[in-house]
Design a protein around this motif. Sequence first.
Motif, PDB file in Angstrom:
ATOM      1  N   LYS A   3       0.833  -1.191   0.000  1.00  0.00           N
ATOM      2  CA  LYS A   3       0.000   0.000   0.000  1.00  0.00           C
ATOM      3  C   LYS A   3       0.871   1.246   0.000  1.00  0.00           C
ATOM      4  CE  LYS A   3      -3.965  -1.848   2.604  1.00  0.00           C
ATOM      5  NZ  LYS A   3      -4.808  -1.646   3.822  1.00  0.00           N
ATOM      6  N   GLN A   4       0.581   2.184  -0.902  1.00  0.00           N
ATOM      7  CA  GLN A   4       1.293   3.455  -0.893  1.00  0.00           C
ATOM      8  C   GLN A   4       0.890   4.261   0.340  1.00  0.00           C
ATOM      9  OE1 GLN A   4       0.446   5.426  -4.615  1.00  0.00           O
ATOM     10  NE2 GLN A   4       2.077   4.347  -5.688  1.00  0.00           N
ATOM     11  N   ARG A   5       1.849   4.978   0.880  1.00  0.00           N
ATOM     12  CA  ARG A   5       1.576   5.802   2.059  1.00  0.00           C
ATOM     13  C   ARG A   5       0.903   7.112   1.659  1.00  0.00           C
ATOM     14  NH1 ARG A   5       5.281   5.865   7.243  1.00  0.00           N
ATOM     15  NH2 ARG A   5       4.027   3.952   7.350  1.00  0.00           N
ATOM     16  N   VAL A   6      -0.065   7.540   2.445  1.00  0.00           N
ATOM     17  CA  VAL A   6      -0.680   8.859   2.311  1.00  0.00           C
ATOM     18  C   VAL A   6      -0.604   9.540   3.668  1.00  0.00           C
ATOM     19  CG1 VAL A   6      -2.716  10.203   1.695  1.00  0.00           C
ATOM     20  CG2 VAL A   6      -2.271   8.034   0.531  1.00  0.00           C
ATOM     21  N   VAL A   7       0.043  10.690   3.701  1.00  0.00           N
ATOM     22  CA  VAL A   7       0.226  11.456   4.934  1.00  0.00           C
ATOM     23  C   VAL A   7      -0.748  12.632   4.917  1.00  0.00           C
ATOM     24  CG1 VAL A   7       1.827  12.941   6.191  1.00  0.00           C
ATOM     25  CG2 VAL A   7       2.624  10.765   5.258  1.00  0.00           C
ATOM     26  N   PHE A   8      -1.539  12.768   5.959  1.00  0.00           N
ATOM     27  CA  PHE A   8      -2.514  13.845   6.074  1.00  0.00           C
ATOM     28  C   PHE A   8      -2.017  14.874   7.088  1.00  0.00           C
ATOM     29  CE2 PHE A   8      -4.891  10.242   4.524  1.00  0.00           C
ATOM     30  CZ  PHE A   8      -5.778  10.786   3.605  1.00  0.00           C
ATOM     31  N   VAL A   9      -2.022  16.152   6.675  1.00  0.00           N
ATOM     32  CA  VAL A   9      -1.498  17.234   7.511  1.00  0.00           C
ATOM     33  C   VAL A   9      -2.622  18.237   7.759  1.00  0.00           C
ATOM     34  CG1 VAL A   9       0.355  18.909   7.800  1.00  0.00           C
ATOM     35  CG2 VAL A   9       0.706  16.919   6.318  1.00  0.00           C
ATOM     36  N   ASP A  46      -1.708   3.135   3.012  1.00  0.00           N
ATOM     37  CA  ASP A  46      -1.102   3.209   4.340  1.00  0.00           C
ATOM     38  C   ASP A  46      -1.285   4.648   4.812  1.00  0.00           C
ATOM     39  OD1 ASP A  46       0.456   3.063   6.615  1.00  0.00           O
ATOM     40  OD2 ASP A  46       2.365   3.018   5.534  1.00  0.00           O
ATOM     41  N   ALA A  47      -2.425   4.926   5.435  1.00  0.00           N
ATOM     42  CA  ALA A  47      -2.807   6.302   5.778  1.00  0.00           C
ATOM     43  C   ALA A  47      -2.306   6.694   7.161  1.00  0.00           C
ATOM     44  CB  ALA A  47      -4.323   6.447   5.719  1.00  0.00           C
ATOM     45  N   LEU A  48      -1.610   7.834   7.220  1.00  0.00           N
ATOM     46  CA  LEU A  48      -1.134   8.388   8.483  1.00  0.00           C
ATOM     47  C   LEU A  48      -1.755   9.765   8.680  1.00  0.00           C
ATOM     48  CD1 LEU A  48       2.709   7.610   8.612  1.00  0.00           C
ATOM     49  CD2 LEU A  48       0.831   6.361   9.692  1.00  0.00           C
ATOM     50  N   PHE A  49      -2.415   9.958   9.805  1.00  0.00           N
ATOM     51  CA  PHE A  49      -3.035  11.243  10.123  1.00  0.00           C
ATOM     52  C   PHE A  49      -2.160  11.929  11.170  1.00  0.00           C
ATOM     53  CE2 PHE A  49      -6.302   8.324   8.690  1.00  0.00           C
ATOM     54  CZ  PHE A  49      -6.964   9.071   7.714  1.00  0.00           C
ATOM     55  N   LEU A  50      -1.297  12.817  10.707  1.00  0.00           N
ATOM     56  CA  LEU A  50      -0.271  13.397  11.560  1.00  0.00           C
ATOM     57  C   LEU A  50      -0.817  14.461  12.506  1.00  0.00           C
ATOM     58  CD1 LEU A  50       2.691  13.878   9.043  1.00  0.00           C
ATOM     59  CD2 LEU A  50       2.090  11.863  10.401  1.00  0.00           C
ATOM     60  N   ARG A  51      -0.053  14.713  13.570  1.00  0.00           N
ATOM     61  CA  ARG A  51      -0.262  15.870  14.430  1.00  0.00           C
ATOM     62  C   ARG A  51       0.925  16.793  14.238  1.00  0.00           C
ATOM     63  NH1 ARG A  51      -1.745  12.380  19.152  1.00  0.00           N
ATOM     64  NH2 ARG A  51       0.275  12.971  20.010  1.00  0.00           N
ATOM     65  N   ARG A  52       0.663  18.043  13.880  1.00  0.00           N
ATOM     66  CA  ARG A  52       1.728  19.015  13.700  1.00  0.00           C
ATOM     67  C   ARG A  52       2.365  19.382  15.039  1.00  0.00           C
ATOM     68  NH1 ARG A  52      -1.375  23.605  11.473  1.00  0.00           N
ATOM     69  NH2 ARG A  52       0.593  24.729  11.728  1.00  0.00           N
ATOM     70  N   HIS A  53       3.526  20.010  14.958  1.00  0.00           N
ATOM     71  CA  HIS A  53       4.262  20.424  16.145  1.00  0.00           C
ATOM     72  C   HIS A  53       3.378  21.278  17.053  1.00  0.00           C
ATOM     73  CE1 HIS A  53       7.726  21.869  18.494  1.00  0.00           C
ATOM     74  NE2 HIS A  53       7.142  23.049  18.443  1.00  0.00           N
ATOM     75  N   VAL A  76       0.999  13.384  -0.041  1.00  0.00           N
ATOM     76  CA  VAL A  76       0.731  14.288   1.070  1.00  0.00           C
ATOM     77  C   VAL A  76      -0.559  15.046   0.783  1.00  0.00           C
ATOM     78  CG1 VAL A  76       1.571  16.227   2.456  1.00  0.00           C
ATOM     79  CG2 VAL A  76       3.198  14.552   1.551  1.00  0.00           C
ATOM     80  N   VAL A  77      -1.464  15.031   1.756  1.00  0.00           N
ATOM     81  CA  VAL A  77      -2.717  15.779   1.682  1.00  0.00           C
ATOM     82  C   VAL A  77      -2.707  16.771   2.843  1.00  0.00           C
ATOM     83  CG1 VAL A  77      -5.230  15.660   1.615  1.00  0.00           C
ATOM     84  CG2 VAL A  77      -3.863  13.736   0.763  1.00  0.00           C
ATOM     85  N   ALA A  78      -2.837  18.062   2.555  1.00  0.00           N
ATOM     86  CA  ALA A  78      -2.685  19.069   3.600  1.00  0.00           C
ATOM     87  C   ALA A  78      -3.760  20.133   3.510  1.00  0.00           C
ATOM     88  CB  ALA A  78      -1.304  19.712   3.511  1.00  0.00           C
ATOM     89  N   HIS A  79      -4.181  20.615   4.663  1.00  0.00           N
ATOM     90  CA  HIS A  79      -5.238  21.614   4.749  1.00  0.00           C
ATOM     91  C   HIS A  79      -4.695  22.895   5.355  1.00  0.00           C
ATOM     92  CE1 HIS A  79      -9.169  23.084   6.823  1.00  0.00           C
ATOM     93  NE2 HIS A  79      -9.170  23.474   5.556  1.00  0.00           N
ATOM     94  N   GLU A  80      -5.121  24.029   4.803  1.00  0.00           N
ATOM     95  CA  GLU A  80      -4.901  25.341   5.387  1.00  0.00           C
ATOM     96  C   GLU A  80      -3.415  25.574   5.671  1.00  0.00           C
ATOM     97  OE1 GLU A  80      -6.298  26.034   9.442  1.00  0.00           O
ATOM     98  OE2 GLU A  80      -7.794  27.416   8.636  1.00  0.00           O
ATOM     99  N   GLN A  81      -3.048  25.897   6.923  1.00  0.00           N
ATOM    100  CA  GLN A  81      -1.641  26.172   7.225  1.00  0.00           C
ATOM    101  C   GLN A  81      -0.774  24.926   7.123  1.00  0.00           C
ATOM    102  OE1 GLN A  81      -0.493  28.811  10.317  1.00  0.00           O
ATOM    103  NE2 GLN A  81      -2.253  30.146  10.067  1.00  0.00           N
ATOM    104  N   GLY A  82      -1.370  23.755   7.202  1.00  0.00           N
ATOM    105  CA  GLY A  82      -0.599  22.539   7.000  1.00  0.00           C
ATOM    106  C   GLY A  82      -0.008  22.443   5.607  1.00  0.00           C
ATOM    107  N   ALA A  83      -0.611  23.171   4.658  1.00  0.00           N
ATOM    108  CA  ALA A  83      -0.100  23.153   3.281  1.00  0.00           C
ATOM    109  C   ALA A  83       1.260  23.821   3.175  1.00  0.00           C
ATOM    110  CB  ALA A  83      -1.097  23.838   2.348  1.00  0.00           C
ATOM    111  N   ILE A  84       1.568  24.736   4.094  1.00  0.00           N
ATOM    112  CA  ILE A  84       2.856  25.420   4.051  1.00  0.00           C
ATOM    113  C   ILE A  84       3.983  24.423   4.242  1.00  0.00           C
ATOM    114  CG2 ILE A  84       4.330  27.139   5.169  1.00  0.00           C
ATOM    115  CD1 ILE A  84       1.727  28.613   5.967  1.00  0.00           C
ATOM    116  N   SER A  85       3.920  23.650   5.319  1.00  0.00           N
ATOM    117  CA  SER A  85       4.983  22.676   5.584  1.00  0.00           C
ATOM    118  C   SER A  85       4.950  21.542   4.563  1.00  0.00           C
ATOM    119  CB  SER A  85       4.864  22.119   7.006  1.00  0.00           C
ATOM    120  OG  SER A  85       3.580  21.592   7.253  1.00  0.00           O
ATOM    121  N   ALA A  86       3.778  21.219   4.018  1.00  0.00           N
ATOM    122  CA  ALA A  86       3.702  20.178   2.992  1.00  0.00           C
ATOM    123  C   ALA A  86       4.485  20.590   1.748  1.00  0.00           C
ATOM    124  CB  ALA A  86       2.245  19.904   2.637  1.00  0.00           C
TER     125      ALA A  86
END
Length: 240
Positions: A3-9, A31-38, A70-80
């Motif tokens: 499974k390809q990994r997908v990281v959600f930010v 392989d879905a990972l739902f991250l927590r930002r710093h 990588v899938v990122a929302h709002e300010q998470g898109a900056i670091s993505a």
Amino acid sequence: MHKQRVVFVHGLGSYGAAAWPKQHGMALSYDALFLRRHGFDPVAEPLESDVHGDVAIQVASLSAAGGGHVVAHEQGAISAMLAAVERPDLVYSLSLVEPACLSLTAELPATAAHRTLMQPLFDVRNHISDADYQREYFRRAYSAQADGPDTPEARRSARRLRLQAPPWEAPLHIVPGVPTLVLTGGWEPLYEEIAGYLQETGALRRVAAGGHRPQDSVDGDRTIRSFIADVGRSMSAKAS
């Protein structure tokens, strides 16, 4: 089958899996990972935002799988986007939802107007309470009320919001050369302006209902899933 990994930010509000309720089912195919930002933690005190720390979290998560989407929302898109600039070999695709990448469009009218509106609040954020800052932030940014139940998590959320750096200060000046989707809700000129800029640099631009969270709509969720699947098929075809 691998499974390809997908990281959600996530963005400013909900974090981890709670920020992506419509995408939980993608774990069946990826392989879905739902991250927590710093600084986003359900128990620990919030910390000052750290975009480089967010990049490190994403790069580590992608490196562990040899790469991923990588899938990122709002300010998470900056670091993505910064992660894609730093390690384009690890980022198969970028799906940017209502991306708050204001440093890319700093000279354009909607972004400039937003900064004029929000800068005075950022300038005094260390001199007012968390609750007052949150209330004024929501009033200015969304013309909405931020008042809610006075719970420990609500207080942490207000403090966390106050500790976020202005998005126009992000060191983001290069658009990475990876397949990119930009998804907006069609409700706010600021995000449409950013989406237009990204479209001009080669991104696929789509609009779906849902306001600031188009990923929660049927069309928005389908758009994200279809884009990642298309990139994945293209990668498989090239590898065969």
